[in-house]
Enzyme design. Sequence first.
Site, short mmCIF file in Angstrom:
data_model
loop_
_atom_site.label_atom_id
_atom_site.label_comp_id
_atom_site.label_asym_id
_atom_site.label_seq_id
_atom_site.Cartn_x
_atom_site.Cartn_y
_atom_site.Cartn_z
N ASP A 216 0.87 -1.18 0.00
CA ASP A 216 0.00 0.00 0.00
C ASP A 216 0.90 1.22 0.00
OD1 ASP A 216 -1.84 2.01 0.37
OD2 ASP A 216 -2.94 0.97 1.97
N GLU A 218 -0.29 4.29 -0.83
CA GLU A 218 -1.32 5.33 -0.79
C GLU A 218 -1.90 5.58 -2.18
OE1 GLU A 218 -3.97 6.40 0.39
OE2 GLU A 218 -3.07 7.27 2.19
N ASN A 219 -3.22 5.53 -2.21
CA ASN A 219 -3.99 5.64 -3.45
C ASN A 219 -3.63 4.55 -4.45
OD1 ASN A 219 -5.37 7.98 -2.55
ND2 ASN A 219 -3.58 9.22 -3.07
N ASP A 294 -5.46 6.62 5.89
CA ASP A 294 -6.48 7.59 6.29
C ASP A 294 -7.46 6.99 7.28
OD1 ASP A 294 -7.80 5.86 4.65
OD2 ASP A 294 -8.69 7.39 3.35
N HIS A 413 -24.96 -13.38 12.40
CA HIS A 413 -25.18 -12.02 12.88
C HIS A 413 -25.17 -11.06 11.70
CE1 HIS A 413 -20.95 -10.62 12.48
NE2 HIS A 413 -20.63 -11.87 12.79
N ASN A 415 -25.27 -6.72 11.49
CA ASN A 415 -25.28 -5.50 12.31
C ASN A 415 -25.36 -5.84 13.79
OD1 ASN A 415 -25.13 -3.73 10.06
ND2 ASN A 415 -27.34 -3.94 9.75
N PHE A 416 -24.74 -6.97 14.16
CA PHE A 416 -24.64 -7.44 15.54
C PHE A 416 -25.98 -7.85 16.15
CE2 PHE A 416 -21.04 -4.25 15.29
CZ PHE A 416 -20.13 -5.19 14.85
N ASP A 432 -19.97 -14.95 9.28
CA ASP A 432 -20.98 -14.43 10.21
C ASP A 432 -21.70 -15.55 10.95
OD1 ASP A 432 -20.32 -11.90 9.36
OD2 ASP A 432 -22.13 -11.61 8.14
N HIS A 460 -28.68 -12.48 25.22
CA HIS A 460 -30.10 -12.14 25.22
C HIS A 460 -30.25 -10.80 25.93
CE1 HIS A 460 -31.09 -12.98 29.53
NE2 HIS A 460 -30.03 -13.78 29.44
N ASP A 485 -25.72 -12.77 30.97
CA ASP A 485 -26.52 -12.73 29.73
C ASP A 485 -25.82 -13.40 28.55
OD1 ASP A 485 -28.32 -11.31 31.23
OD2 ASP A 485 -27.99 -9.39 30.22
#
Length: 495
Positions: A216, A218-219, A294, A413, A415-416, A432, A460, A485
């Site tokens: 990497d 950059e760009n 970034d 899962h 978005n959790f 997931d 839960h 929990d």
Amino acid sequence: MLLLIALGCLGFVAAGPCDIYSSGGTPCIAAHSTTRALYNSYAGSLYQVMRGSDGTTVDIAPLSAGGVANAATQDSFCSGTTCLITIIYDQSGKGNHLTQAPPGGFRGPEANGYDNLAGASGAPVKLNGKNVYGVFISPGTGYRNNNARDTATGDAAQGMYAVLDGTHYNDACCFDYGNAETSSTDTGNGHMETIYYGTNAVWGTGAGRGPWVMADLENGLFSGQSPANNPSDPTITHRFVNAIIKGRPNYWAIRAANAVSGGLSTYYSGARPTLSGYNPMSKEGAIILGIGGDNSNGAQGTFYEGVMTSGYPSDESENSVQANIVAAKYSLTSLTSGPKLTTGSSVSLQVTTPGYTERYLTNSGSTVNTQAVTFFSSTTLKQQASFTVRTGLANGGCYSFESKDTPDSFIRHGNFVLQLNKNDGSKQFAEDATFCPQIGLNGRGSSIRSWNYPTRYFRHFNNVGYLASNGGVHDFDSANSFNNDVTFAVKTGFA
């Protein structure tokens, strides 16, 4: 090869990677590892962990000078709670420690814009038969030092290697280790020089479908001089990978190897990319891990050890470092603990929170929640509260849970939030839907940890199933009653 260094009348002892680089005239200016000391004489702290129960911290040191990490210290300190890696110490003496990455051009996922910290137990492995832990980077996790000392700037020469998990990657930007901008923003072409590992094909590719070791800068992620493709940069299939990037004025190289056997191969060695901004380079000298310059933080990967050097290391030095890494004997260990699960068996997961123990994890369509279930419940409800244990879809060391009433649908899962979805065969679905049971945090069963977000567990909350962290930003991450929990008693399935 330069595998030994003389120590006077004491005879010969094995050199660490940074001893080898120093003997070759390119000393380490940063040396990071949570698994072992990278100097033969180093006996200081390798990393720091913070536990969720009270926010206190402890430093983890080698078992002996030059040795592997004392994982037992972490295990004892973190018993019955969760732990995060807060500092990865620099062993070079320069003070170039890595800590939680601050906000940048891309903001972090925390409320204050900082990146997440890695879970301390997310990447267990063995070195020479002893248990140690790597740094498991999930999307949104990152480490940085924007005030590093003696790193290369401008067009100065530097080298670096990193030992990584060759099976843990994605195509997001960017799983990097190395030299980046001091502002955490994109300041232009040539302002970075890092190791990249993954399947991102936006800028450039190697051979096959990846993952690839690239640079990497950059760009642009580069596999060679061409901005588009280097067919000599192969897809990597090793479980443990030693990845190398090094550069000097108008010259750079990519080398890599299986970190448990054999020698290094050179995939590119030649002139800088011809696009504007990469010759000469404009390196700034910050150090990053798991993110882009970034703070682009959508990538994932696992880091075990790595260094940055002053000057352009010789192939001979790197070959000796590769032999040293092979001699460290990275190997697999169990990803689970506590009560054993049997693949193919039917299980029901009983809540252990006092006052709610009549409830079991169930599914109602795509919704995963908890309901009161007994021997006298309907056949439908019993099936909804029963899951077939399968080998982990993304990692055979863990498990996936297939619904008894909806075959080929698994708990996953999104978005959790826990959901029941049909397996679409994708890499993302498999990750997931893979979970690694641990000894129950409240001591009464199993806490079921996500494989790809190892700081998060089945929980839960208001009778709905979530993937929760201990004290995170969501309501369902509340530290109140967390241990209870997220602990479930694994029972023989109702159906």
